[in-house]
Scaffold this motif. Sequence first.
Motif, PDB file in Angstrom:
ATOM      1  N   ASP A 106     -10.247   7.187  -1.272  1.00 49.77           N
ATOM      2  CA  ASP A 106     -10.062   8.637  -1.213  1.00 49.77           C
ATOM      3  C   ASP A 106     -10.011   9.083   0.255  1.00 49.77           C
ATOM      4  O   ASP A 106     -11.013   9.035   0.965  1.00 49.77           O
ATOM      5  CB  ASP A 106     -11.211   9.336  -1.941  1.00 49.77           C
ATOM      6  CG  ASP A 106     -10.910  10.815  -2.162  1.00 49.77           C
ATOM      7  OD1 ASP A 106      -9.957  11.318  -1.554  1.00 49.77           O
ATOM      8  OD2 ASP A 106     -11.633  11.462  -2.951  1.00 49.77           O
ATOM      9  N   LEU A 107      -8.811   9.491   0.677  1.00 53.18           N
ATOM     10  CA  LEU A 107      -8.611   9.894   2.069  1.00 53.18           C
ATOM     11  C   LEU A 107      -8.521  11.406   2.231  1.00 53.18           C
ATOM     12  O   LEU A 107      -8.100  11.877   3.284  1.00 53.18           O
ATOM     13  CB  LEU A 107      -7.318   9.260   2.615  1.00 53.18           C
ATOM     14  CG  LEU A 107      -7.228   7.737   2.605  1.00 53.18           C
ATOM     15  CD1 LEU A 107      -5.886   7.297   3.177  1.00 53.18           C
ATOM     16  CD2 LEU A 107      -8.362   7.135   3.417  1.00 53.18           C
ATOM     17  N   THR A 108      -8.906  12.146   1.193  1.00 55.42           N
ATOM     18  CA  THR A 108      -8.710  13.598   1.241  1.00 55.42           C
ATOM     19  C   THR A 108      -9.422  14.220   2.433  1.00 55.42           C
ATOM     20  O   THR A 108      -8.821  14.930   3.246  1.00 55.42           O
ATOM     21  CB  THR A 108      -9.216  14.224  -0.069  1.00 55.42           C
ATOM     22  OG1 THR A 108      -8.584  13.587  -1.174  1.00 55.42           O
ATOM     23  CG2 THR A 108      -8.900  15.708  -0.082  1.00 55.42           C
ATOM     24  N   GLU A 109     -10.700  13.932   2.546  1.00 51.30           N
ATOM     25  CA  GLU A 109     -11.465  14.533   3.642  1.00 51.30           C
ATOM     26  C   GLU A 109     -10.985  14.027   4.991  1.00 51.30           C
ATOM     27  O   GLU A 109     -10.857  14.800   5.960  1.00 51.30           O
ATOM     28  CB  GLU A 109     -12.944  14.214   3.453  1.00 51.30           C
ATOM     29  CG  GLU A 109     -13.850  14.858   4.500  1.00 51.30           C
ATOM     30  CD  GLU A 109     -15.322  14.571   4.237  1.00 51.30           C
ATOM     31  OE1 GLU A 109     -16.154  15.003   5.045  1.00 51.30           O
ATOM     32  OE2 GLU A 109     -15.621  13.907   3.225  1.00 51.30           O
ATOM     33  N   LYS A 110     -10.675  12.736   5.060  1.00 53.72           N
ATOM     34  CA  LYS A 110     -10.200  12.166   6.316  1.00 53.72           C
ATOM     35  C   LYS A 110      -8.882  12.795   6.746  1.00 53.72           C
ATOM     36  O   LYS A 110      -8.698  13.158   7.917  1.00 53.72           O
ATOM     37  CB  LYS A 110     -10.040  10.655   6.168  1.00 53.72           C
ATOM     38  CG  LYS A 110      -9.500   9.968   7.407  1.00 53.72           C
ATOM     39  CD  LYS A 110      -9.325   8.480   7.176  1.00 53.72           C
ATOM     40  CE  LYS A 110      -8.715   7.798   8.399  1.00 53.72           C
ATOM     41  NZ  LYS A 110      -8.508   6.346   8.173  1.00 53.72           N
ATOM     42  N   ASP A 124       0.841  -1.184   0.000  1.00 54.42           N
ATOM     43  CA  ASP A 124       0.000   0.000   0.000  1.00 54.42           C
ATOM     44  C   ASP A 124       0.879   1.236   0.000  1.00 54.42           C
ATOM     45  O   ASP A 124       2.006   1.211   0.485  1.00 54.42           O
ATOM     46  CB  ASP A 124      -0.967   0.016   1.192  1.00 54.42           C
ATOM     47  CG  ASP A 124      -0.222   0.017   2.525  1.00 54.42           C
ATOM     48  OD1 ASP A 124       0.936  -0.417   2.544  1.00 54.42           O
ATOM     49  OD2 ASP A 124      -0.814   0.454   3.531  1.00 54.42           O
ATOM     50  N   THR A 125       0.347   2.305  -0.550  1.00 54.79           N
ATOM     51  CA  THR A 125       1.081   3.554  -0.641  1.00 54.79           C
ATOM     52  C   THR A 125       0.080   4.692  -0.720  1.00 54.79           C
ATOM     53  O   THR A 125      -1.130   4.469  -0.855  1.00 54.79           O
ATOM     54  CB  THR A 125       2.005   3.553  -1.879  1.00 54.79           C
ATOM     55  OG1 THR A 125       2.787   4.743  -1.883  1.00 54.79           O
ATOM     56  CG2 THR A 125       1.184   3.493  -3.151  1.00 54.79           C
ATOM     57  N   MET A 126       0.603   5.898  -0.627  1.00 55.36           N
ATOM     58  CA  MET A 126      -0.237   7.091  -0.718  1.00 55.36           C
ATOM     59  C   MET A 126       0.027   7.756  -2.057  1.00 55.36           C
ATOM     60  O   MET A 126       1.175   7.899  -2.488  1.00 55.36           O
ATOM     61  CB  MET A 126       0.074   8.058   0.423  1.00 55.36           C
ATOM     62  CG  MET A 126      -0.071   7.443   1.819  1.00 55.36           C
ATOM     63  SD  MET A 126      -1.749   6.863   2.173  1.00 55.36           S
ATOM     64  CE  MET A 126      -2.600   8.427   2.287  1.00 55.36           C
ATOM     65  N   LEU A 127      -1.038   8.172  -2.742  1.00 55.03           N
ATOM     66  CA  LEU A 127      -0.945   8.818  -4.043  1.00 55.03           C
ATOM     67  C   LEU A 127      -1.583  10.193  -3.947  1.00 55.03           C
ATOM     68  O   LEU A 127      -2.750  10.317  -3.560  1.00 55.03           O
ATOM     69  CB  LEU A 127      -1.652   7.965  -5.104  1.00 55.03           C
ATOM     70  CG  LEU A 127      -1.612   8.494  -6.544  1.00 55.03           C
ATOM     71  CD1 LEU A 127      -0.176   8.543  -7.035  1.00 55.03           C
ATOM     72  CD2 LEU A 127      -2.451   7.622  -7.457  1.00 55.03           C
TER      73      LEU A 127
END
Length: 806
Positions: A415-419, A386-389
């Motif tokens: 999508d982790l933008t809001e989190k 796993d990685t962050m994009l």
Amino acid sequence: MAFSAPGEPADTLALRPEELLYLSLLALTIGSAMLAAVWLMRQRARIAAENESLRAELAERSDELHLRTAMLRAEEQRFVVYAAHRAPEVVGTLPLSSGVPNAPDRFLAFDEWLTLTSASALVQAIERLIGRAEAFHLLLELPNGESLEVTGRTLGAIAFVRFAALEGIQSEFATLQNDHARVVSTLETVQSLFDAMPMPVWLRDAEHRLVWVNTAYADAVDAAGVGDATERQMEFLNQADRARIAAATAGGEVYRERLTAVVSADRRNFEVIDAAGPLGSAGIATDVSEAEAIRMELRHTIQSHSETLDHLTTAVARFDEKTQLRYYNAAFQKLFDFSSSFLDGAPDHLSLLDQLRSRGVMAEDRPLRDLKDELLRAYRATEPTDTMLHLADGRTLHVFASPQPQGGATWVYEDLTEKLQLESRLNALVRLQGETLDCLNEAVAVFGPDGRLRLSNPAFSEMWALTDEFLKAKPHIRTLQEHAGVGFKPARLDEGITGTDWLTLTRAVTAFDDGPREPLSGEADLSNGNVVSYGVVPLPNGQTMLTFIDVSDSRQAERMLRERNDALEEADRIKTDFVKHVNYELRSPLTNIIGFSALLRSVDTGPLNERQSEYLNYISTSTAALMTIVNDILDLASVDAGTMELEPSEVDIAKATETAAEAIRDRLQENDVALHVDVAAAGPRFRADEHRLTQVLFNLLSNAVNFAPGGSTVELKAWRDAEWVCFSVADKGPGISSEQLARVFDRFEADAAGGRQSGAGLGLSIVKTFVELHQGRVEIDSRPGGGTTVTCRFPSHRADYEDAAE
């Protein structure tokens, strides 16, 4: 001698002396004769025994003589003689062409020069020959394919084994016997295997008649046994299928097809393979009914999962072993705004990445080659990765790749933008509140519904003279009065100070009213002469906060603290607004400008003249420089806001330096500056944030190329010592004055003297910030006219990097 007559007087029986002497001599003579007779008998018996032993030994020697005479007369033969209580004796020779060892000790090691089967049979035969005098005759096979005739016999007490090489017809006959025995053994072994298999196996002759079947075949056709099935010609397949099989095998083809047959009153599917051979043909049928049922169930399961995944908001895509898209859900198409026709064309993963970068969806903070390498590594991994994009529009995706056993991988995009935004705000707020609470002069304590201390700041323990050990034990509010070094004084109504004690505060903390709890405030006089203003504030979940402010020196301190707190919140708000403004107001237009500039260069938009191309180059250079400044400002703002987090990994030093050097290749050629890279002394890898390290090297090289005179060389070196991994960039520029050297790492501090162009003054500040985030340090050595050398030191121990990342 005279004897007395009966009836005569007794004295008439007495012997005369001469008669007595005579009788004595006579008795002595008789005794001596008897002793001599006994001695002679014993001597005769001993001599007879010796004669018998000599005769036996003579016979044994005679047998041995005859044996050795026979051995000596035999040609190209070897004998092994086994005699009691003696080691085996080897006599004679065998032809050298047989490959039999000549040395006696090696010859007796039969398992070293015979096949294992022949050696085992020979050893067992010799044991029976010696133990039970059983003669034997064997034909043994040598590893080279030749044969030996071995005969075992006994001769008296001697056992001998004769080894003779076979020649001519005898040798060929022995070879044929061995081959026949081997073929028979092989056929019996294979037949045993086929009989144990649960799959029907059959053998047909040239007339397509059954000549042999295995047990599973007989059971499948309900025959009484294997012989019954062949005798009655009981067929497993129907006539039409047998005709197709016969036609295929007659043409020399291998028939392979899935057919049906009735077994135990149940129609089942079989994978049938039939091949022609010298005798006729042979076939085997594998029951695939369960596999077919499982395949159908798997197809329905996949269809059900696909329908379920289409309703998820999480993007899911599955790629095969060639990285081609095989499945995607609606969320995946919506996340990246792909067209259905493009996705239905089964593009490969790298093509998707290229399109995202060309459309400006992917952020340009990392080289495309690095992103592709990381993507391909996920396919080759044995464990999920796993990685962050980070996308260009500010969205952050958590990418989870799960490799599949049959090849390929399933990718999940969350999508982790809001989190992340909420977490960042929450973390910043928690840190701000914690630091603010610890820095407050106001003593604060929070108690839970059970009346026990949950939280307090240093001012609280200092005001009431409570020990840290006592507070760490989470005491009940009733015990504070006993352990506090400072207490309440009685009320002084004449001075306007009402009476307050720990009992009042305990009731306010532990009381449970049916209605809403009301805050309580007031002032109290302490036993040490200080006056405090206290407040009891009800909190959610039955918690209560007590605050105490020392107002002895007036309320100016409280006002200053509030102003400071307001200023911190305002500064944080301004910083947040600035980052948002830069992110949404600058990056998007710049991305559009860069994208349209690239479109203008494409063939589809038409040709450009020389001046237009020149102006377009200026636009690209200016936008790239502006994008770099925006990114640098965003990085510094992230560091200041405490949201910058390193992503440590095993960094390939040579690759990182090559990436940084490649990024300034055009500027080197434009300014006629050479670059010399030497990283051999740094080792292959070390742990750091690869992207930030590349950014540091790029800024150092950019700064050096800007000040290096034409025709000079910029040197990039790397080395490793016990504590540090060091990188240095040196140029032969005009150097830096001592006054400017003190401000060289300040933000927006740019010195255009001696340089080709003046930047925003953020390069060296970025370098210092990222190196210090790695718990490293930056050193600069420069003097006017002597060039400049900047050295960055990174810790070489893993623990340092982990601490830096945290």
